[in-house]
Design an enzyme around this catalytic site. Sequence first.
Site, PDB file in Angstrom:
ATOM      1  N   TYR A  48      78.399  26.890  87.310  1.00 34.12           N
ATOM      2  CA  TYR A  48      78.761  26.890  85.886  1.00 34.12           C
ATOM      3  C   TYR A  48      78.581  25.493  85.287  1.00 34.12           C
ATOM      4  O   TYR A  48      78.023  25.352  84.198  1.00 34.12           O
ATOM      5  CB  TYR A  48      80.200  27.358  85.730  1.00 34.12           C
ATOM      6  CG  TYR A  48      80.675  27.423  84.302  1.00 34.12           C
ATOM      7  CD1 TYR A  48      80.253  28.454  83.464  1.00 34.12           C
ATOM      8  CD2 TYR A  48      81.536  26.461  83.789  1.00 34.12           C
ATOM      9  CE1 TYR A  48      80.681  28.510  82.143  1.00 34.12           C
ATOM     10  CE2 TYR A  48      81.976  26.516  82.473  1.00 34.12           C
ATOM     11  CZ  TYR A  48      81.535  27.547  81.659  1.00 34.12           C
ATOM     12  OH  TYR A  48      81.968  27.598  80.347  1.00 34.12           O
ATOM     13  N   SER A  76      80.652  22.756  77.617  1.00 33.41           N
ATOM     14  CA  SER A  76      81.954  22.866  78.276  1.00 33.41           C
ATOM     15  C   SER A  76      82.367  21.485  78.759  1.00 33.41           C
ATOM     16  O   SER A  76      81.507  20.623  79.025  1.00 33.41           O
ATOM     17  CB  SER A  76      81.879  23.829  79.458  1.00 33.41           C
ATOM     18  OG  SER A  76      83.031  23.730  80.277  1.00 33.41           O
TER      19      SER A  76
END
Length: 254
Positions: free
Chosen positions: A151, A138
């Site tokens: 995250y 990501s």
Amino acid sequence: MSKLKGKIAVVTGGGSGIGEAISKLFAQEGASVHIMDLNEEQGRQVVDSIVNDCGDAQLHVCSVSHQADVMKITAAIGKIDILVNNAGIAHVGNLENCSELDFNHLFEVNVKGAYNMLYAVVPQMKNQGGGVILNLASIAALVGIPDRFAYSMTKGAVHAMSLSVARDYMKDNIRCNSISPARVHTPFVDGFIAKNYPGKEEEMFAKLSSSQPIGRMAKPEEIAKLALFLCSDDAAFITGNDYPIDGGFIKLNN
């Protein structure tokens, strides 16, 4: 449509979102796709769609966080030419809003899940003479994103594992890369907005879309096309790289 003809591909989290798009595109390109997903209903729908489109797909219901299940399923599949580590969960919150339970859950799925798949599949790829691995990281692994503490931690780990595997197993003809998407318009995004901003869905969707300099979110199919390239022989000289697919977020968002 035969970039992956004769290849056996495993896609974790292939029952929805980016994983669904990757599974369908890989099948269209000739791969035999094995979807590993915790949600049986969603996974079955994707498999049925692929089969109805004359593709080849199978579903394996499991959590990638359970190593014994992962080992059993991958051993039963046998030869695996391509592994796409896509399964993952999200979390919104900074350090102070991240409980130990939240942290452990994110780690179990996003980090340990990727490790479990690598631990099971890499020895098989070594024995068969090579293979291709693609991990979904990501932009949160590369830049600071507000309220994404846990995250970001997990995706940073995925990015680092990709580099390590690429280096350690290059001699075994195993390529390993990662993709770092920005925000992608998936059912998760719609659900998140509906849950947290009832009555303001359109306003929040527009706000989230505009956070990318290009002015919109990515489509899952766009991520799938990059995944296809990196997992095909067209990318035979590419390993140990991360590919942001971010609508200009990292370099142009200032």
